[in-house]
Design an enzyme around this catalytic site. Structure first.
Site, short mmCIF file in Angstrom:
data_model
loop_
_atom_site.label_atom_id
_atom_site.label_comp_id
_atom_site.label_asym_id
_atom_site.label_seq_id
_atom_site.Cartn_x
_atom_site.Cartn_y
_atom_site.Cartn_z
N ASP A 39 0.84 -1.20 0.00
CA ASP A 39 0.00 0.00 0.00
C ASP A 39 0.87 1.26 0.00
OD1 ASP A 39 -2.30 1.52 0.09
OD2 ASP A 39 -3.11 0.53 1.88
N ASP A 82 -10.97 1.99 -3.17
CA ASP A 82 -11.55 1.74 -1.85
C ASP A 82 -13.07 1.85 -1.89
OD1 ASP A 82 -9.19 1.21 -0.63
OD2 ASP A 82 -8.91 3.21 0.22
C1 DGJ Z 1 -5.87 1.90 1.74
C2 DGJ Z 1 -6.24 0.68 0.95
O1 DGJ Z 1 -6.75 1.06 -0.30
C3 DGJ Z 1 -7.24 -0.14 1.75
O2 DGJ Z 1 -7.67 -1.24 1.01
C4 DGJ Z 1 -6.63 -0.55 3.04
O3 DGJ Z 1 -5.57 -1.43 2.80
C5 DGJ Z 1 -6.15 0.67 3.81
N1 DGJ Z 1 -5.30 1.50 3.01
C6 DGJ Z 1 -5.39 0.26 5.05
O4 DGJ Z 1 -4.86 1.33 5.71
#
Ligand code: DGJ
Length: 760
Positions: A501, A571
């Site tokens: 990430d 997300d």
């Molecule tokens: C952003 C990601 O897009 C999410 O899926 C998740 O992993 C969060 N970060 C975790 O902090």
């Protein structure tokens, strides 16, 4: 001109005759083998050879691959000038030598150059702009030499006065005709040179004034939104100034020749840049109505000094052409990504059905709650269990703490990760872990020890975003630290998958430890080191798969896709919003890397309620994941999920590897949306149909399928939903594509899905 006429006319006649003969021959072959003419048009030339040739007498280079020819030549001034980019020409088609175009009052050169230096009165976007040590900023690049090696070509250019060399690299893909272009810039002078702007390539389109541009824009939670605008005099700039690929624009474009171009018809030129840092693509129409697309490093805040003998290589800018519309253009990119770009190309493994803990447990992960989720995930057929954020340092315990401290939190996991990993394995799944190793929280041991490791300017505020700062990966010791963190995790634990990430864009992009004139190389060195970490991890841990993620889909491009196996798309997991996000994504990237999760309803992002089967069908259009809080599920939910996942496993090779047909676009507020995926050998297809809301009980539009063999029979089987009562169970490909079928959708957020299997 007359000379040309004399030599050219007979050629045109001969070519015309040859073309007619070859069409007659093709017609005979097709009537003998009826199946053949049904092959999806994008790949009709899949067996045709790629070739790269130089014509000595006309001084032209010609690249052929798939259904595409690309030709450029050396004009009488010594410039490389684009001649042709489009539908594949016959081998003996003759393209005359190129001549520089006349200047224009107040426009000194209008010649479409393959790679122009900023100098000699160039007013269009240059590919390369430099400052020499003596202050001279004039650069005029002329042809020196070339070399051909199978399907690749290198052409060397040099400044007319100084030893600044540029080697242009071209590759052509046999199957798709996609051309890869990059430039190697080399300072062979005895003094330093500063590069201020360096593109990978300029693509020049045939003269015309009815072009339109498609591109992908967006933001967090609303990625890959498809945009479109007419190309008019002036420029459109697509870019990232964020240090990373970015949500706001994605480095992809498609240009339609005119307004008649549609999803499955018309001339489309497209391209994608393989770079995960600051990038820029400029689409401009010049004073003579010629369209140029120039892309590479973003010149904003850019300066890259080259000492004598030093070189800089640009990223690769891929470009393609289809005469069969936007759908075919994406299918070409999809097959190219699967067979040339992805780490295990040409046969990347199918994506596993994964479970991810993020929406269920947020940062509050612990051994007990993860094991409970793992048991439930295994019971519905999940193959990979991924623990997301929150397992390390003081993450989620103390506010704004944790990032940088990659030890397993002892309160949450008193015995380390092993018991959870063992449990996951005992349930028949493999184990994946979330990391964000380029980041640091102020409240971390790492920041206390190395406050100088973050990207920042001395004596300036360090702007926080999500309470975090970005480590300066351009520094060798930081690069080694980040590599070490992930390498240790992978060496000490039986981990099969890393979700990598990156939740913050850059600000105050300083690198004060670097020599003053080299501080801006951070934009390039950071990404080189990021890539080198992924490359080294993959070499050392060849069985581990990686997902790229940046607050959803902020780091998706062909550069990172060369190093990761899948992408986190957004997300925003609302299944209705996802229809447009996924549709936009599919213009540039294969559904085979597009992770799509089923999550809880009402959706956390927008509060929308949808049925579990609607959520499944939306997510099954990509690579399926489950992100629900399984503790809240009823027995019926488990049964639905188990059956949907079992079905998905039977169709995933079609979805992830087949040809995608966007039957009805969800864009522009459409009430309906439909996609179809057909196996490349046309023995099976699966399609999905979505309705936003039923209005006055009008029937849903009829679906006309594509990509089937018209003369074969296919059996229809419901995955979910109903077809109208007069729909045959078995019919020919001609029927499903020509007559089509009606599906019954009711109420709000309804969906249906069916598969077709060829009968023997
Ligand atoms: C952003 C990601 O897009 C999410 O899926 C998740 O992993 C969060 N970060 C975790 O902090």
């Amino acid at each position: 001109m007359q000379d040309h006429g004399r030599t050219h006319c007979p050629n045109i006649r001969i070519t015309f005759l040859r073309t007619c003969l070859s069409y007659i021959a093709m017609a005979i072959v097709f009537s003998i083998c009826p199946g053949m003419h049904a092959a999806p048009p994008d790949f009709q030339s899949a067996t045709s050879q790629a070739s790269v040739k130089y014509d000595k007498s006309f001084r032209t280079f010609r690249l052929d691959g798939g259904n595409v020819s690309y030709v450029f030549g050396i004009n009488e001034r010594g410039e490389l000038q684009t001649v042709y980019w489009g539908r594949r020409l016959l081998a003996d088609d003759v393209l005359p030598p190129v001549h520089a175009l006349p200047g224009h009052p107040f426009g000194m050169t209008t010649t479409p150059q393959e790679y122009s230096g900023w100098g000699g009165g160039l007013y269009t976007e240059p590919a390369l702009k430099v400052t020499f040590a003596d202050g001279n900023r004039d650069l005029v690049l002329h042809y020196v030499s070339y070399s051909i090696d199978k399907n690749s070509l290198a052409v060397v250019l040099r400044d007319i006065r100084r030893d600044l060399f540029v080697t242009l690299h071209y590759t052509v893909d046999q199957q798709t005709g996609i051309i890869g272009r990059s430039a190697l810039i080399e300072n062979r002078t005895t003094s330093p040179v500063t590069i201020e702007q360096a593109a990978a390539a300029s693509w020049n389109l045939p003269h015309g004034n009815s072009y339109s541009l498609r591109y992908l824009a967006g933001r967090w939670g609303g990625e890959t939104t498809l945009e479109s605008r007419a190309i008019q005099p002036g420029s459109t700039v697509l870019e990232s100034r964020r240090g990373v690929t970015g949500h706001q624009n994605n480095p992809w474009f498609a240009i339609a020749q005119d307004s008649s171009v549609a999803e499955e018809s018309g001339n489309v030129w497209f391209g994608a840049l393989a770079w995960s840092g600051d990038w820029r693509i400029t689409v401009e129409q010049d004073i003579m109505q010629r369209v140029h697309v120039t892309g590479g490093f973003n010149p904003f805040d850019f300066a890259f000094p080259l000492a004598p003998g030093a070189r800089l290589e640009t990223p690769v800018f891929y470009g393609g052409f289809s005469s069969e519309g936007f759908g075919s253009a994406s299918r070409l990119l999809h097959i190219f990504e699967l067979t040339e770009i992805l780490p295990h190309a040409p046969n990347p493994p199918l994506r596993k059905v994964l479970y991810n803990s993020w929406e269920a447990t947020d940062m509050n992960v612990n051994e007990a709650n993860q094991e409970a989720l793992a048991e439930k995930a295994a019971s519905i057929g999940v193959e990979r269990f991924v623990m997301d954020d929150g397992w390390f340092g003081q993450r989620g315990i103390k506010p704004r703490a944790g990032l940088g401290d990659w030890y397993v939190n002892p309160e949450k996991f008193p015995h380390g990760l092993k018991p959870l990993i063992d449990k996951v394995h005992s349930l028949g799944m493999d184990f994946g872990l979330w990391v964000e190793p380029e980041m640091v929280n102020l409240k971390s041991d790492l920041y206390l020890t190395h406050p100088d490791w973050v990207i920042s300017f001395p004596d300036r505020p360090r702007t926080l975003a999500r309470d975090q700062l970005v480590l300066n990966l351009a520094r060798p010791e930081v690069r080694d630290y980040v590599f070490g963190v992930v390498d240790k995790l992978l060496s000490e634990n039986d981990i099969s998958f890393i979700k990598w990430d990156y939740n913050r864009n850059w600000s105050e992009p300083g690198w004060p430890e670097q020599a003053l004139d080299a501080q801006k190389t951070i934009y390039v060195q950071y990404i080189h080191n990021y890539y080198s970490i992924l490359d080294e991890l993959r070499r050392k841990h060849p069985n581990v798969e990686f997902e790229t993620c940046s607050g959803g889909g902020g780091r998706v491009d062909l550069g990172v896709l060369h190093r990761v196996d899948q992408t986190w798309t957004s997300d925003n997991t609302d299944p209705f919003d996802r229809l447009t996000i996924q549709d936009g994504f599919s213009h540039a990237y294969t559904p085979g890397v597009m992770m799509a999760w089923v999550t809880d309803s009402p959706n956390w992002y927008n509060g929308r309620s949808t049925s579990l089967s609607y959520r499944f069908l939306s997510a099954m259009q990509g690579s399926l994941g489950i992100g629900n809080n399984l503790n809240k599920w009823s027995l019926e939910d488990f049964a639905t999920a188990k059956s949907m996942i079992a079905t998905y496993k039977t169709i995933r090779s079609i979805v992830q590897r087949g040809s995608l047909y966007r039957l009805i676009s969800p864009q522009n507020g459409s009430n309906f949306s439909a996609t179809e995926y057909a196996n490349r050998d046309q023995d099976a297809a699966v399609f999905f149909f979505f309705m936003h809301s039923e209005q006055e009980r009008y029937p849903a539009p009829r679906l006309y399928l594509r990509g089937l063999n018209p003369s074969e029979k296919y059996k229809l089987r419901a995955i979910s939903g109903k077809a109208s009562s007069d729909t045959p169970e078995i019919a020919s490909g001609a029927y499903w594509m020509g007559h089509g079928l009606d599906l019954i959708l009711h109420g709000d957020y309804d969906a249906a899905s069916f598969e077709l299997e060829r009968q023997r």
